[in-house]
Design a protein around this motif. Structure first.
Motif, PDB file in Angstrom:
ATOM      1  N   MET A 269       4.478 -12.589  -5.694  1.00  0.00           N
ATOM      2  CA  MET A 269       4.636 -10.973  -5.190  1.00  0.00           C
ATOM      3  C   MET A 269       4.784 -11.891  -3.296  1.00  0.00           C
ATOM      4  O   MET A 269       4.749 -10.565  -2.778  1.00  0.00           O
ATOM      5  CB  MET A 269       3.518 -11.044  -6.230  1.00  0.00           C
ATOM      6  CG  MET A 269       4.250 -10.785  -7.201  1.00  0.00           C
ATOM      7  SD  MET A 269       2.451 -10.486  -8.150  1.00  0.00           S
ATOM      8  CE  MET A 269       1.373  -8.689  -7.351  1.00  0.00           C
ATOM      9  N   GLY A 270       3.943 -12.627  -2.929  1.00  0.00           N
ATOM     10  CA  GLY A 270       3.737 -12.115  -0.945  1.00  0.00           C
ATOM     11  C   GLY A 270       5.920 -11.943  -0.543  1.00  0.00           C
ATOM     12  O   GLY A 270       5.516 -11.552   0.161  1.00  0.00           O
ATOM     13  N   ILE A 271       6.690 -12.757  -0.905  1.00  0.00           N
ATOM     14  CA  ILE A 271       7.946 -12.280  -0.819  1.00  0.00           C
ATOM     15  C   ILE A 271       8.510 -11.163  -1.863  1.00  0.00           C
ATOM     16  O   ILE A 271       9.030 -10.692  -0.274  1.00  0.00           O
ATOM     17  CB  ILE A 271       8.643 -13.343  -1.401  1.00  0.00           C
ATOM     18  CG1 ILE A 271       8.562 -14.886  -0.710  1.00  0.00           C
ATOM     19  CG2 ILE A 271      10.116 -13.050  -1.193  1.00  0.00           C
ATOM     20  CD1 ILE A 271       8.637 -15.045   0.646  1.00  0.00           C
ATOM     21  N   GLU A 272       7.674 -10.545  -2.577  1.00  0.00           N
ATOM     22  CA  GLU A 272       8.590  -8.859  -3.076  1.00  0.00           C
ATOM     23  C   GLU A 272       7.592  -8.080  -1.838  1.00  0.00           C
ATOM     24  O   GLU A 272       8.398  -7.299  -0.765  1.00  0.00           O
ATOM     25  CB  GLU A 272       8.033  -9.104  -4.463  1.00  0.00           C
ATOM     26  CG  GLU A 272       8.646  -9.711  -4.555  1.00  0.00           C
ATOM     27  CD  GLU A 272       9.727  -9.592  -5.385  1.00  0.00           C
ATOM     28  OE1 GLU A 272      10.422  -8.515  -5.669  1.00  0.00           O
ATOM     29  OE2 GLU A 272      10.862 -10.014  -4.958  1.00  0.00           O
ATOM     30  N   ALA A 273       6.381  -8.294  -1.323  1.00  0.00           N
ATOM     31  CA  ALA A 273       5.511  -7.610  -0.246  1.00  0.00           C
ATOM     32  C   ALA A 273       6.322  -7.488   1.176  1.00  0.00           C
ATOM     33  O   ALA A 273       6.347  -7.148   1.690  1.00  0.00           O
ATOM     34  CB  ALA A 273       3.923  -7.525  -0.296  1.00  0.00           C
ATOM     35  N   ALA A 274       6.966  -8.534   1.784  1.00  0.00           N
ATOM     36  CA  ALA A 274       7.720  -8.675   2.857  1.00  0.00           C
ATOM     37  C   ALA A 274       8.884  -8.520   2.242  1.00  0.00           C
ATOM     38  O   ALA A 274       8.760  -7.729   3.901  1.00  0.00           O
ATOM     39  CB  ALA A 274       8.123 -10.428   2.992  1.00  0.00           C
ATOM     40  N   LYS A 275       9.733  -8.334   1.648  1.00  0.00           N
ATOM     41  CA  LYS A 275      10.811  -7.510   1.281  1.00  0.00           C
ATOM     42  C   LYS A 275      10.413  -6.173   1.499  1.00  0.00           C
ATOM     43  O   LYS A 275      11.350  -5.137   2.361  1.00  0.00           O
ATOM     44  CB  LYS A 275      11.304  -8.084   0.292  1.00  0.00           C
ATOM     45  CG  LYS A 275      12.775  -7.304   0.128  1.00  0.00           C
ATOM     46  CD  LYS A 275      13.391  -7.634  -1.408  1.00  0.00           C
ATOM     47  CE  LYS A 275      13.091  -9.064  -1.770  1.00  0.00           C
ATOM     48  NZ  LYS A 275      14.414  -8.956  -3.098  1.00  0.00           N
ATOM     49  N   LYS A 276       9.646  -5.209   0.995  1.00  0.00           N
ATOM     50  CA  LYS A 276       9.137  -3.892   1.578  1.00  0.00           C
ATOM     51  C   LYS A 276       8.645  -4.067   2.499  1.00  0.00           C
ATOM     52  O   LYS A 276       9.547  -2.793   3.368  1.00  0.00           O
ATOM     53  CB  LYS A 276       7.961  -3.524   0.090  1.00  0.00           C
ATOM     54  CG  LYS A 276       7.835  -3.255  -1.017  1.00  0.00           C
ATOM     55  CD  LYS A 276       7.132  -3.068  -1.924  1.00  0.00           C
ATOM     56  CE  LYS A 276       8.292  -3.200  -3.233  1.00  0.00           C
ATOM     57  NZ  LYS A 276       6.930  -2.498  -4.483  1.00  0.00           N
ATOM     58  N   ILE A 277       7.789  -4.864   3.216  1.00  0.00           N
ATOM     59  CA  ILE A 277       7.788  -4.440   4.811  1.00  0.00           C
ATOM     60  C   ILE A 277       9.193  -4.099   5.632  1.00  0.00           C
ATOM     61  O   ILE A 277       8.761  -3.533   6.214  1.00  0.00           O
ATOM     62  CB  ILE A 277       6.843  -5.276   5.225  1.00  0.00           C
ATOM     63  CG1 ILE A 277       5.607  -5.573   4.564  1.00  0.00           C
ATOM     64  CG2 ILE A 277       6.556  -5.745   6.655  1.00  0.00           C
ATOM     65  CD1 ILE A 277       4.533  -6.772   4.392  1.00  0.00           C
ATOM     66  N   GLU A 281       9.031   0.239   3.470  1.00  0.00           N
ATOM     67  CA  GLU A 281       8.556   0.951   1.951  1.00  0.00           C
ATOM     68  C   GLU A 281       6.807   0.908   2.487  1.00  0.00           C
ATOM     69  O   GLU A 281       6.756  -0.451   3.210  1.00  0.00           O
ATOM     70  CB  GLU A 281       8.947   0.391   1.126  1.00  0.00           C
ATOM     71  CG  GLU A 281      11.073   0.267   1.195  1.00  0.00           C
ATOM     72  CD  GLU A 281      10.905  -0.440  -0.461  1.00  0.00           C
ATOM     73  OE1 GLU A 281      10.260  -0.538  -1.304  1.00  0.00           O
ATOM     74  OE2 GLU A 281      12.239  -1.023  -0.257  1.00  0.00           O
ATOM     75  N   MET A 282       5.750   1.973   2.321  1.00  0.00           N
ATOM     76  CA  MET A 282       5.214   1.607   2.288  1.00  0.00           C
ATOM     77  C   MET A 282       4.488   0.989   1.062  1.00  0.00           C
ATOM     78  O   MET A 282       4.981   0.325  -0.214  1.00  0.00           O
ATOM     79  CB  MET A 282       4.155   3.340   1.743  1.00  0.00           C
ATOM     80  CG  MET A 282       4.562   4.362   2.341  1.00  0.00           C
ATOM     81  SD  MET A 282       3.872   3.543   4.441  1.00  0.00           S
ATOM     82  CE  MET A 282       2.308   3.650   3.286  1.00  0.00           C
ATOM     83  N   LEU A 283       2.726  -0.150   1.610  1.00  0.00           N
ATOM     84  CA  LEU A 283       2.607  -1.243   0.637  1.00  0.00           C
ATOM     85  C   LEU A 283       1.170  -0.530   0.324  1.00  0.00           C
ATOM     86  O   LEU A 283      -0.122   0.015   1.478  1.00  0.00           O
ATOM     87  CB  LEU A 283       2.332  -2.178   1.087  1.00  0.00           C
ATOM     88  CG  LEU A 283       3.594  -3.260   0.969  1.00  0.00           C
ATOM     89  CD1 LEU A 283       3.390  -4.527   2.391  1.00  0.00           C
ATOM     90  CD2 LEU A 283       4.107  -3.819  -0.335  1.00  0.00           C
ATOM     91  N   ASP A 284       0.545  -1.560  -0.585  1.00  0.00           N
ATOM     92  CA  ASP A 284      -1.114  -1.222  -0.930  1.00  0.00           C
ATOM     93  C   ASP A 284      -2.050  -1.539  -0.494  1.00  0.00           C
ATOM     94  O   ASP A 284      -1.421  -2.713  -0.067  1.00  0.00           O
ATOM     95  CB  ASP A 284      -1.262  -0.873  -2.742  1.00  0.00           C
ATOM     96  CG  ASP A 284      -1.057  -0.316  -3.528  1.00  0.00           C
ATOM     97  OD1 ASP A 284      -0.757   1.473  -2.914  1.00  0.00           O
ATOM     98  OD2 ASP A 284      -0.623  -0.038  -4.680  1.00  0.00           O
ATOM     99  N   ALA A 285      -3.335  -1.955   0.179  1.00  0.00           N
ATOM    100  CA  ALA A 285      -3.772  -2.491   1.339  1.00  0.00           C
ATOM    101  C   ALA A 285      -4.258  -3.961   0.408  1.00  0.00           C
ATOM    102  O   ALA A 285      -4.531  -4.714   0.563  1.00  0.00           O
ATOM    103  CB  ALA A 285      -5.067  -1.530   1.484  1.00  0.00           C
ATOM    104  N   TYR A 286      -3.909  -3.706  -0.919  1.00  0.00           N
ATOM    105  CA  TYR A 286      -4.627  -4.764  -2.346  1.00  0.00           C
ATOM    106  C   TYR A 286      -3.650  -5.033  -3.343  1.00  0.00           C
ATOM    107  O   TYR A 286      -3.657  -3.226  -3.912  1.00  0.00           O
ATOM    108  CB  TYR A 286      -6.295  -4.763  -2.465  1.00  0.00           C
ATOM    109  CG  TYR A 286      -6.556  -5.530  -3.524  1.00  0.00           C
ATOM    110  CD1 TYR A 286      -6.345  -6.932  -3.200  1.00  0.00           C
ATOM    111  CD2 TYR A 286      -7.171  -5.465  -4.803  1.00  0.00           C
ATOM    112  CE1 TYR A 286      -6.376  -7.396  -4.336  1.00  0.00           C
ATOM    113  CE2 TYR A 286      -7.401  -6.150  -5.841  1.00  0.00           C
ATOM    114  CZ  TYR A 286      -7.490  -7.218  -5.413  1.00  0.00           C
ATOM    115  OH  TYR A 286      -7.553  -8.327  -6.577  1.00  0.00           O
TER     116      TYR A 286
END
Length: 296
Positions: A269-277, A281-286
């Motif tokens: 999920m860390g890489i999935e979040a990096a991809k959104k960044i 794209e917007m990300l939740d803080a947690y």
């Protein structure tokens, strides 16, 4: 003449191909992964999740081991920045000490994602972890159930200053406070199996009555179990992380239970979040990851 032209054409095509390859390499996303330690199976599994997702995404991944040393962690962060990474995933050695490393990345406008352990300072794009408070509470409730609401327990704490140790301890003690169970010893064993063994041996010698042990991770739990087996006493052991050795111990009747995190999923999920960044794209803080209790 035709042969000379052909040779020049081949050289030209080769040069263009080399330029294209270099251009493709320079355009490839580069992700840095800083892990607190690779001596713990939990973080090895987390690394595997990151690696799998990075391969699928076509990202270049640089993995560095901080060996549970905040100073080395700071040096590793500087190294990643020098190598020109686009995003940094970090599993902090210490939630307080990691602030300086994160601020270093902030100054270079490199997004930072924390994994499993949070950061007290510095700007973080998102934090991906299990709900450690809920997991500690789950372990406490299970021990209350096994002991019928009364008895004497030991708490083996993780590395002081880490959010995981703080939150797991909070959840456990919140649960225990609803019962008549007494915590007769509470000592730090740094998430380490050998330290868990040594600390538990000392506690066993000092405490004539112990009904259960809650360890903030499975490595300490497995160390404590070995000490208990050596003493010949009958003491319930509950851990946290569900690493392979702990799950095996539960199935064989050693440990009573372990709270199952999903380190592979945290990494993935860390890489999935990096991809959104990288896609703005917007990300939740947690970003929470599910837990479950694995028991006999």
């Amino acid at each position: 003449m035709k042969r000379i032209i052909l040779v020049l054409l081949i050289i030209s095509m080769a040069s263009f191909s080399a330029f294209s390859n270099n251009q493709a390499e320079s355009d490839q996303v580069k992700v840095g992964l800083l892990l607190s330690t690779l001596d713990n199976p939990f973080f090895v599994e987390m690394k595997e999740g990151v690696e799998a997702a990075a391969i699928i995404s076509g990202y270049t991944l640089i993995v560095l081991d901080s060996q549970n040393d905040p100073a080395k962690e700071l040096g590793n962060m500087e190294d990643l920045i020098t190598q020109g990474v686009d995003v940094i995933l970090i599993n902090p050695t210490d939630s307080d000490a990691v602030g300086n490393a994160i601020k270093m990345a902030n100054r270079q406008s490199i997004p930072v994602i924390t994994l499993d352990r949070g950061a007290s300072e510095g700007k973080v794009a998102t934090h991906i972890a299990s709900d450690n408070v809920a997991g500690g509470y789950m372990a406490g409730e299970f021990i209350i159930e096994l002991l019928g609401g009364t008895g004497k327990v030991v708490e083996l704490e993780g590395i002081a200053g880490t959010s995981a140790a703080r939150d797991r301890g909070k959840g456990f003690n919140d649960a225990i406070s609803t019962s008549s169970i007494e915590v007769v010893a509470r000592q730090v064993a740094d998430f380490d199996r050998t330290k868990g063994l040594n600390v538990m041996e000392n506690i066993i010698q000092a405490q004539s009555e112990i009904d259960a042990v809650f360890a903030h991770n499975d490595e300490m739990a497995l160390g404590a179990l070995k000490a208990i087996e050596g003493s010949g006493r009958d003491i319930i052991v509950v851990g946290f992380d569900a690493n392979p050795d702990a799950v095996r111990s539960v199935s064989e009747g050693g440990m009573a239970a372990t709270v199952a995190q999903k380190p592979y999923d945290i990494g993935y999920m860390g890489i999935e979040a990096a991809k959104k960044i990288l896609n703005s794209e917007m990300l939740d803080a947690y970003i929470p990851v599910d837990l479950q209790l694995i028991k006999q």
